[in-house]
Design a protein around this motif. Structure first.
Motif, PDB file in Angstrom:
ATOM      1  N   LYS A   1       0.940  -1.196  -0.246  1.00 54.01           N
ATOM      2  CA  LYS A   1      -0.287  -0.009   0.097  1.00 54.01           C
ATOM      3  C   LYS A   1       0.735   0.782  -0.168  1.00 54.01           C
ATOM      4  O   LYS A   1       0.999   2.006   1.066  1.00 54.01           O
ATOM      5  N   PRO A   2       1.954   1.277  -1.447  1.00 56.26           N
ATOM      6  CA  PRO A   2       2.769   2.744  -1.275  1.00 56.26           C
ATOM      7  C   PRO A   2       2.014   3.914  -0.986  1.00 56.26           C
ATOM      8  O   PRO A   2       0.628   3.854  -1.266  1.00 56.26           O
ATOM      9  N   GLU A   3       2.875   4.911  -0.734  1.00 57.69           N
ATOM     10  CA  GLU A   3       2.585   6.347  -0.811  1.00 57.69           C
ATOM     11  C   GLU A   3       1.966   6.656  -2.577  1.00 57.69           C
ATOM     12  O   GLU A   3       2.604   5.924  -3.622  1.00 57.69           O
ATOM     13  N   SER A   4       1.079   7.393  -2.319  1.00 60.31           N
ATOM     14  CA  SER A   4       0.627   8.362  -3.450  1.00 60.31           C
ATOM     15  C   SER A   4       1.213   9.816  -3.649  1.00 60.31           C
ATOM     16  O   SER A   4       1.235  10.361  -2.684  1.00 60.31           O
ATOM     17  N   TYR A   5       2.025   9.079  -4.672  1.00 57.41           N
ATOM     18  CA  TYR A   5       3.110  10.875  -5.114  1.00 57.41           C
ATOM     19  C   TYR A   5       2.118  11.051  -6.001  1.00 57.41           C
ATOM     20  O   TYR A   5       1.930  10.765  -6.656  1.00 57.41           O
ATOM     21  N   SER A   6       1.794  12.685  -5.446  1.00 62.26           N
ATOM     22  CA  SER A   6       0.923  13.574  -6.406  1.00 62.26           C
ATOM     23  C   SER A   6       1.948  14.554  -7.396  1.00 62.26           C
ATOM     24  O   SER A   6       1.468  15.847  -8.250  1.00 62.26           O
ATOM     25  N   ASN A   7       3.296  14.407  -7.457  1.00 61.40           N
ATOM     26  CA  ASN A   7       4.166  15.927  -7.591  1.00 61.40           C
ATOM     27  C   ASN A   7       5.021  14.958  -8.585  1.00 61.40           C
ATOM     28  O   ASN A   7       6.476  15.127  -8.742  1.00 61.40           O
ATOM     29  N   LEU A   8       4.546  13.662  -9.270  1.00 61.70           N
ATOM     30  CA  LEU A   8       5.439  13.184 -10.280  1.00 61.70           C
ATOM     31  C   LEU A   8       6.088  13.670 -11.692  1.00 61.70           C
ATOM     32  O   LEU A   8       4.706  14.092 -12.273  1.00 61.70           O
ATOM     33  N   GLU A   9       6.992  13.493 -12.208  1.00 61.77           N
ATOM     34  CA  GLU A   9       7.498  14.139 -13.165  1.00 61.77           C
ATOM     35  C   GLU A   9       7.904  12.931 -14.103  1.00 61.77           C
ATOM     36  O   GLU A   9       8.619  11.757 -13.674  1.00 61.77           O
ATOM     37  N   LYS A  10       8.021  13.010 -15.836  1.00 62.68           N
ATOM     38  CA  LYS A  10       8.646  12.291 -16.047  1.00 62.68           C
ATOM     39  C   LYS A  10      10.345  12.570 -16.708  1.00 62.68           C
ATOM     40  O   LYS A  10      10.139  13.192 -16.841  1.00 62.68           O
ATOM     41  N   ILE A  11      11.034  11.112 -16.181  1.00 62.33           N
ATOM     42  CA  ILE A  11      12.585  11.701 -16.229  1.00 62.33           C
ATOM     43  C   ILE A  11      12.386  11.251 -17.773  1.00 62.33           C
ATOM     44  O   ILE A  11      12.170   9.046 -17.746  1.00 62.33           O
ATOM     45  N   GLU A  12      13.771  10.713 -18.436  1.00 67.46           N
ATOM     46  CA  GLU A  12      13.696  10.069 -19.184  1.00 67.46           C
ATOM     47  C   GLU A  12      15.173   9.906 -19.503  1.00 67.46           C
ATOM     48  O   GLU A  12      15.941  11.086 -19.230  1.00 67.46           O
ATOM     49  N   ASP A  13      15.562   8.370 -20.022  1.00 68.84           N
ATOM     50  CA  ASP A  13      16.892   8.544 -19.268  1.00 68.84           C
ATOM     51  C   ASP A  13      18.250   9.259 -20.893  1.00 68.84           C
ATOM     52  O   ASP A  13      16.963   9.186 -21.407  1.00 68.84           O
ATOM     53  N   VAL A  14      19.349   9.788 -20.098  1.00 68.08           N
ATOM     54  CA  VAL A  14      20.161  10.220 -21.669  1.00 68.08           C
ATOM     55  C   VAL A  14      19.879   9.628 -22.580  1.00 68.08           C
ATOM     56  O   VAL A  14      20.140  10.116 -24.252  1.00 68.08           O
ATOM     57  N   LYS A  15      19.925   8.176 -23.214  1.00 70.30           N
ATOM     58  CA  LYS A  15      19.479   7.707 -23.863  1.00 70.30           C
ATOM     59  C   LYS A  15      18.529   7.535 -24.766  1.00 70.30           C
ATOM     60  O   LYS A  15      18.459   6.687 -25.683  1.00 70.30           O
TER      61      LYS A  15
ATOM     62  N   LEU B   1      21.519  11.108 -13.748  1.00 67.88           N
ATOM     63  CA  LEU B   1      21.343  10.781 -15.056  1.00 67.88           C
ATOM     64  C   LEU B   1      22.971  10.073 -15.166  1.00 67.88           C
ATOM     65  O   LEU B   1      23.859  10.552 -14.733  1.00 67.88           O
ATOM     66  N   TYR B   2      23.226   8.949 -15.399  1.00 67.96           N
ATOM     67  CA  TYR B   2      24.486   8.237 -16.513  1.00 67.96           C
ATOM     68  C   TYR B   2      24.741   7.364 -17.666  1.00 67.96           C
ATOM     69  O   TYR B   2      22.946   6.246 -17.342  1.00 67.96           O
ATOM     70  N   TYR B   3      25.630   7.376 -18.202  1.00 71.44           N
ATOM     71  CA  TYR B   3      24.903   6.585 -19.392  1.00 71.44           C
ATOM     72  C   TYR B   3      26.834   6.297 -19.780  1.00 71.44           C
ATOM     73  O   TYR B   3      27.524   6.979 -19.435  1.00 71.44           O
ATOM     74  N   ASP B   4      26.950   5.313 -20.766  1.00 65.20           N
ATOM     75  CA  ASP B   4      28.022   4.850 -20.912  1.00 65.20           C
ATOM     76  C   ASP B   4      27.951   3.489 -22.416  1.00 65.20           C
ATOM     77  O   ASP B   4      27.266   3.917 -22.682  1.00 65.20           O
ATOM     78  N   LYS B   5      28.975   3.209 -22.437  1.00 61.10           N
ATOM     79  CA  LYS B   5      28.454   2.984 -23.684  1.00 61.10           C
ATOM     80  C   LYS B   5      27.875   1.943 -23.391  1.00 61.10           C
ATOM     81  O   LYS B   5      26.961   1.271 -24.747  1.00 61.10           O
ATOM     82  N   ASN B   6      27.641   1.056 -22.681  1.00 61.64           N
ATOM     83  CA  ASN B   6      26.494  -0.049 -22.253  1.00 61.64           C
ATOM     84  C   ASN B   6      25.444  -0.609 -21.474  1.00 61.64           C
ATOM     85  O   ASN B   6      24.693  -1.265 -21.671  1.00 61.64           O
ATOM     86  N   GLN B   7      25.686   1.186 -21.038  1.00 62.10           N
ATOM     87  CA  GLN B   7      23.887   1.101 -19.916  1.00 62.10           C
ATOM     88  C   GLN B   7      23.470   2.835 -19.952  1.00 62.10           C
ATOM     89  O   GLN B   7      24.665   3.287 -20.527  1.00 62.10           O
ATOM     90  N   SER B   8      22.461   2.578 -19.121  1.00 59.07           N
ATOM     91  CA  SER B   8      22.131   4.349 -19.107  1.00 59.07           C
ATOM     92  C   SER B   8      21.662   4.040 -17.811  1.00 59.07           C
ATOM     93  O   SER B   8      20.575   3.255 -18.163  1.00 59.07           O
ATOM     94  N   SER B   9      20.828   5.125 -17.356  1.00 50.77           N
ATOM     95  CA  SER B   9      20.975   4.953 -15.983  1.00 50.77           C
ATOM     96  C   SER B   9      20.100   6.088 -15.010  1.00 50.77           C
ATOM     97  O   SER B   9      20.870   7.435 -15.670  1.00 50.77           O
ATOM     98  N   ILE B  10      19.568   6.113 -14.472  1.00 50.59           N
ATOM     99  CA  ILE B  10      17.957   7.484 -13.172  1.00 50.59           C
ATOM    100  C   ILE B  10      18.426   6.710 -12.039  1.00 50.59           C
ATOM    101  O   ILE B  10      18.436   5.542 -11.552  1.00 50.59           O
ATOM    102  N   TYR B  11      19.080   7.671 -11.414  1.00 49.59           N
ATOM    103  CA  TYR B  11      19.045   7.307 -10.340  1.00 49.59           C
ATOM    104  C   TYR B  11      18.518   8.567  -9.017  1.00 49.59           C
ATOM    105  O   TYR B  11      18.427   9.248  -9.435  1.00 49.59           O
TER     106      TYR B  11
END
Length: 182
Positions: free
Chosen positions: A29-43, A58-68
């Protein structure tokens, strides 16, 4: 009036069905977040939705793209850290993968409490939950390896420090992971 009731009922059922197998098993029964924003990874390989007041990197290299991300307005023992990474590599969810992964957990002095192969967003997925200590804190990590296709997968990590409201914080992380689109 009946139509409104039917619409609300259908919306409720639809929202229940959007929960993952893990969320259902944990009776989340997670919290309901009302202030969500869409975030797209670098790639531009996947999109997530995180609260707009959280610190996100955001992080990326040749083999990965990450959102932390993490809610840095809270103490470490009151929030969770969430890392979602798209990896451009093959993933075989077989005995060799599972053995290697469990060895990695053991090398980090973590004890796996739950693991299973599931379907997550209609994708073949391996779920693992492990506990241990990091520094002076109790530590729990939930990993999801979501096979997108033969050459790509998502590795999602939800990390929780401390022993307060651990399942709630894991559930909050899962509710955000469930919003991934790729």
């Amino acid at each position: 009036m009946k139509k409104i009731g039917v619409i609300i009922f259908i919306a409720f059922i639809a929202s229940c069905n959007s929960k993952s197998v893990i969320s259902k098993e944990l009776d989340c029964k997670p919290e309901s977040y009302s202030n969500l924003e869409k975030i797209e990874d670098v790639k531009k390989l996947f999109t997530v939705q995180f609260p707009d007041n959280w610190k996100t990197n955001l992080y990326y290299d040749k083999n990965q793209s990450s959102i932390y991300t993490a809610d840095t307005t809270k103490q470490l023992t009151q929030t969770m850290l969430l890392d979602i990474t798209h990896v451009s590599n093959t993933l075989k969810l077989d005995t060799d993968f599972i053995t290697t992964f469990k060895t990695s957990l053991s090398n980090q002095q973590l004890i796996e409490t739950t693991s299973k192969e599931i379907s997550f967003q209609d994708k073949e997925t391996y779920y693992s939950n492990a506990i241990g200590k990091k520094g002076n804190y109790a530590y729990q990590i939930s990993n999801l390896f979501i096979k997108i296709n033969e050459n790509n997968y998502i590795h999602s990590k939800i990390e929780v420090y401390g022993d307060s409201l651990v399942n709630q914080r894991i559930c909050n992380g899962l509710s955000l992971v469930e919003k991934i689109t790729y």
